[in-house]
Design an enzyme around this catalytic site. Sequence first.
Site, PDB file in Angstrom:
ATOM      1  N   LYS A 111       2.679 -21.017   8.639  1.00  0.00           N
ATOM      2  CA  LYS A 111       1.506 -19.844   8.842  1.00  0.00           C
ATOM      3  C   LYS A 111       1.197 -19.479   7.488  1.00  0.00           C
ATOM      4  CE  LYS A 111       0.053 -15.984   8.645  1.00  0.00           C
ATOM      5  NZ  LYS A 111      -0.863 -15.608   8.077  1.00  0.00           N
ATOM      6  N   GLU A 115      12.113 -13.828   0.692  1.00  0.00           N
ATOM      7  CA  GLU A 115      11.928 -13.687  -0.492  1.00  0.00           C
ATOM      8  C   GLU A 115      10.649 -12.493  -0.721  1.00  0.00           C
ATOM      9  OE1 GLU A 115      13.420 -14.983  -2.766  1.00  0.00           O
ATOM     10  OE2 GLU A 115      14.486 -16.744  -1.787  1.00  0.00           O
ATOM     11  N   CYS A 172       5.643 -13.052  -8.517  1.00  0.00           N
ATOM     12  CA  CYS A 172       6.836 -12.300  -7.760  1.00  0.00           C
ATOM     13  C   CYS A 172       7.556 -11.774  -9.049  1.00  0.00           C
ATOM     14  CB  CYS A 172       7.459 -12.734  -6.725  1.00  0.00           C
ATOM     15  SG  CYS A 172       8.118 -14.416  -7.011  1.00  0.00           S
ATOM     16  N   GLU A 202       5.191  -1.966  -7.111  1.00  0.00           N
ATOM     17  CA  GLU A 202       4.538  -3.489  -7.413  1.00  0.00           C
ATOM     18  C   GLU A 202       3.389  -3.378  -7.533  1.00  0.00           C
ATOM     19  OE1 GLU A 202       5.226  -6.714  -4.724  1.00  0.00           O
ATOM     20  OE2 GLU A 202       5.774  -8.109  -6.363  1.00  0.00           O
TER      21      GLU A 202
END
Length: 498
Positions: A185, A260, A294, A392
Amino acid sequence: MTQFQAPSQKKLKDISLYINGEFVKSNSQETFENINPFTNEPINHIAAGDAADIDAAVAAAKRAFHGEWGKMKLDERLDYVYKIGDLIEEHSEEIAVLESYDTGLPISQTRKMIARSAKNFRFYAEMVKSHLYGEAYQVDDEFINYSVRKPVGVAGLITPWNAPFMLETWKIAPALATGNTVVLKPAEWSPLSANRIAEVINEAGLPDGVFNVVHGYGETAGAALVRHPDVPLISFTGETTTGSEIMKNGADALKQFSMELGGKSPIIIFDDADVERALDACTWGVFSFNGERCTANSRVYLHEDIADDFIKKLKERVDRIRVGDPMDPNTQVGPLVHRNHYDNVKGYLELAEQEGCEVYSGHVPAEHSRGNFVPPTLLLNADQHMRVVQEEIFGPVIAVMTFKDEDEVIEKANDVRYGLAGYVWTKDMQRGHRVAQAIDAGMLWVNSQNVRDLRTPFGGSKHSGIGREGGFYAFEFYTETQIIHVAMKDHYIPQLGK
Ligand code: NAD
């Protein structure tokens, strides 16, 4: 390598789901629009899968797992995996162009990522052939116990829009090489290269149902995959809050998860560091991939004795970074992936001012006003308690702070909820090891930019993840260890009721 003509603002063909070896419309016939981040014009329409399509894809993957793929000889299976790598390499220029067109990532950077994606398949084919084995335990002359590693079944892979092709192949390669089947997906903002991997796998001739792609929204297609009782594995890369939601949704079915998640990684630069190299690494580490990375070093801690000089140099770099068309090989920073994400990042720049930062930005050429451009930006005078230091931002933005000594900087580096990566720059190698080991993060680099070896573990601690990808670590997730106990003589068995 085949030559490929850049799409140059033209529309591309609409994209289907890939289920059981066929490209099909979604069951509901619904679609969503895919937008070019450079122009904010539509590229094409994408089939919007939902629970019915996930059901069909999982059923096909389950059949393949119990059928031809599951029964296939190892060498034959791995030949398919090598073939996928070869085909990616053959089509690499085309895939890089699609990736840049869809995501806004500079073409010079997507080219390198696609080359690495091909390597993921070769690497895991070799890893499985030479390193996927069990163990034997001799117990006196009574037993021989041995373990085998078996594929688990249907792996549900859910991926984000940053570096989509790279991250998809990072999961697909070990999943297939170890003998699982896959339902992918992909993220709704970057569907083009996910469709291309389906085409590549179709061209490689894998048996029907081994690999499936269901495009669609996270809350519908993604959630249905997570809840599905026939999907024992969910490998997820994305935001921390989404990861937590997924774990709740999969809890009743006791899924295995690989997570993750997000990051807010520090780069610590001591007064004895090689300043020019640290500057190169710091600039690359946060402004490459448009800052949508990331492991980006989005917080820099500068020793106070070098801070003024370093900040002056950082400003000069920010002024000179080439912001522009992602298709231009000279571009260093392109537009952010989507208008919503652009608004989000811009919101953080306003917040930074409200919180007391001096916001110092580079330049976006006036002719690019239609794109989702955020220039490379320094948040000067940042402070540990600010939201722009704790959260973030996921754009080309770095919070700049200073420190006096080692203990202080370790405390500050660890004072966020994330723990994905960290970078330390010093010529004192005792200190380099000491500080690296004191940082609560999954991956540290000392006097280095983020260079990855496929054999090493990849992943984060704290709110940055659960589990590790890469090397042997992928075997822990994609295989089930079974232990077989075999008696070699008549050992004692209690005789109840005799
Ligand atoms: P996201 O969490 O919004 O979406 C990721 C994927 O999850 C998408 O495919 C989305 O459709 C799907 N999704 C959303 N809600 C879902 C639900 N309820 N159930 C199932 N699936 C659902 O993340 P994003 O914005 O696409 O990606 C950026 C984030 O990913 C950043 O936080 C970044 O740090 C993180 N990231 C982490 C790593 C790593 O290795 N740690 C690598 C790349 C990106």
